[in-house]
Design an enzyme around this catalytic site. Sequence first.
Site, PDB file in Angstrom:
ATOM      1  N   GLU A 271       0.844  -1.114  -0.017  1.00  0.00           N
ATOM      2  CA  GLU A 271       0.037  -0.080   0.034  1.00  0.00           C
ATOM      3  C   GLU A 271       1.048   1.197   0.080  1.00  0.00           C
ATOM      4  OE1 GLU A 271      -0.220  -2.688   2.141  1.00  0.00           O
ATOM      5  OE2 GLU A 271      -2.368  -3.119   2.678  1.00  0.00           O
TER       6      GLU A 271
ATOM      7  N   GLY B 180       6.692  -1.922  14.496  1.00  0.00           N
ATOM      8  CA  GLY B 180       5.681  -1.022  13.841  1.00  0.00           C
ATOM      9  C   GLY B 180       4.814  -0.359  14.584  1.00  0.00           C
TER      10      GLY B 180
ATOM     11  N   HIS C 129     -25.513   7.625  21.178  1.00  0.00           N
ATOM     12  CA  HIS C 129     -26.654   7.798  20.428  1.00  0.00           C
ATOM     13  C   HIS C 129     -26.613   6.976  19.199  1.00  0.00           C
ATOM     14  CE1 HIS C 129     -27.917  11.439  22.266  1.00  0.00           C
ATOM     15  NE2 HIS C 129     -26.627  11.790  22.187  1.00  0.00           N
TER      16      HIS C 129
HETATM   17  O1  F6P Z   1       0.806  -5.813   7.845  1.00  0.00           O
HETATM   18  C1  F6P Z   1       1.231  -5.451   9.047  1.00  0.00           C
HETATM   19  C2  F6P Z   1       2.509  -4.488   9.289  1.00  0.00           C
HETATM   20  O2  F6P Z   1       3.500  -5.195   9.329  1.00  0.00           O
HETATM   21  C3  F6P Z   1       2.213  -3.825  10.557  1.00  0.00           C
HETATM   22  O3  F6P Z   1       2.648  -4.527  11.693  1.00  0.00           O
HETATM   23  C4  F6P Z   1       3.025  -2.615  10.516  1.00  0.00           C
HETATM   24  O4  F6P Z   1       2.730  -1.570  11.337  1.00  0.00           O
HETATM   25  C5  F6P Z   1       2.329  -2.377   9.069  1.00  0.00           C
HETATM   26  O5  F6P Z   1       2.315  -3.445   8.335  1.00  0.00           O
HETATM   27  C6  F6P Z   1       3.396  -1.299   8.101  1.00  0.00           C
HETATM   28  O6  F6P Z   1       4.689  -1.849   7.883  1.00  0.00           O
HETATM   29  P1  F6P Z   1       5.792  -1.016   7.387  1.00  0.00           P
HETATM   30  O7  F6P Z   1       6.080   0.253   8.249  1.00  0.00           O
HETATM   31  O8  F6P Z   1       6.875  -1.782   7.255  1.00  0.00           O
HETATM   32  O9  F6P Z   1       5.362  -0.349   6.004  1.00  0.00           O
END
Ligand code: F6P
Length: 527
Positions: free
Chosen positions: A198, A247, A364
């Site tokens: 992502e 993380g 609510h």
């Molecule tokens: O998918 C889970 C995860 O590994 C989390 O533990 C972490 O905070 C997140 O993805 C983001 O990972 P990165 O900082 O390596 O992009």
Amino acid sequence: MTEHWTEVHAHAERLRGRQLRRLFAEDPARFARLSFRLDDLVVDLSKEKLDAPALGALVALARAAGVERLRDAMAAGDEINLTEGRAVLHMALRDSVPAPEGDDVAGTRARFLDFAEAVRAGRFTGAGGPFSDVVNIGIGGSDLGPAMAARALRPDCDGPRLHFVSNVDGAHMADTLAGLDPARTLAVVASKTFTTLETMANARLVRDWLGAHAARQMAAVSTNLAGCAGFGIPESRVFGFWDWVGGRYSMWSAIGLALAIGIGARRFGELLAGAASMDRHFLTAPLERNLPVLLAMAGIWRRNVMGWPGVALIPYDQRLERFAAYVQQLDMESNGKRVTRDGTPVAMATGPVIWGEPGTNAQHSFFQLLHQGTDIVPVDFIAAARPRAADAGHHALLLANCLAQGQALAFGRSAAEVEAEMAVAGRSPAEIARLAPHRTFPGDRPSTTILFRELDAFALGRLTALFEHKVFVQGAVWGVNSFDQWGVELGKALAGTLIPAIRDGAPLAQADASTAGLAAAIRELGG
Ligand code: F6P
């Protein structure tokens, strides 16, 4: 250990049939006995369905489970994250414990805070002048902490406007960038691994959007320095951290860069100081008065002894609107585990399902179920005793509602009380008989209230560390590794295999009938 569990369950048998009403009536000192303080931070467990002897047995259980030993091992930098062979040292980011030899926490912090100050002061600018906006691109722990804190500390955000883009849904980026000036926007790519699908997709998108400005107007925060260089972000704007920072425990590191640009280095320091004050307490206070331990053990009581699987986390504070989302990752990614540290199936229920929204809005929407539904959902209320200076006015209304919800959950309104009230209001006996069951509140529903003076940077740091350590203690008692997250990997791998079919219409090898059918429908409907 077994005898400690037996002891705890014996207290549960003793208390199960005794309503909270009765427990309060029997012990006028119940609040004094079951509420605990660290300076202005109050944790009130008196509306939990336990008493001092039960809490004593829970603390003994924590001690027998080796909570202190594991805590001290964490503080000493032992590799307690066994499946990844890593130490767990987020406390070193707030100078509460030493960092590993050679890892320059203070120097790294000074570097990213200097950069934050340079952006704030306009000493480092975009092509079009001082930065008006900062877009943090990250997900999970590289998003939730700083995004939660930026919202919580809104009155302190006197730098460029902050935006947080996490979702790979292109709408998130499109809606965020709409109206921003590419010549005055700084993009911060925050990713521990610098490989997350992502984040990398969003980073490429923002690099394209910045166009010729990208070379100057992107910064990165990562442990993967080679990945940042490969992406084209110069070393001078790459801020590192270390594999001993998980993380979901990373907002105290350079992952907090966007936040630091928003609130400034001094306030960021106050956030760290607040967390450090909780660290000191966690590391030194006897378990009997140790707030994270007590909160954790009340949670163990709810989850493993009473059998309640959920927790509603309800801040009576609009600025904590992202706190439940933050704690969801912290708690559910840490303790959503089914095997113990040695890989054998865990013998009891582990992490609860956590969800929540700020009060009074929640009253609510879903509070009806909390008061009269068939499941018991314990509630954690969080509130500040006084508002930030500019928000005076409504605060008494807010706090009265917070306390009222705790009261209503605990004490309810009995059928006899409802009937008496309706009779006084002149309702007919037939009407009373018809409506009383609907208007009766069973009560005896537990809650914990966490109260502090004011939601400033120090208080937020302390509150966040309280939850971090609570999660740690529960993981220790359950015997799980709270610091890995293998459960998120399978979905990532499967998505990788599905992308060609969804995006390019490639044939799907060996997909189940449902996935194949849905992929075909997406192609048909999506065009
Ligand atoms: O998918 C889970 C995860 O590994 C989390 O533990 C972490 O905070 C997140 O993805 C983001 O990972 P990165 O900082 O390596 O992009």
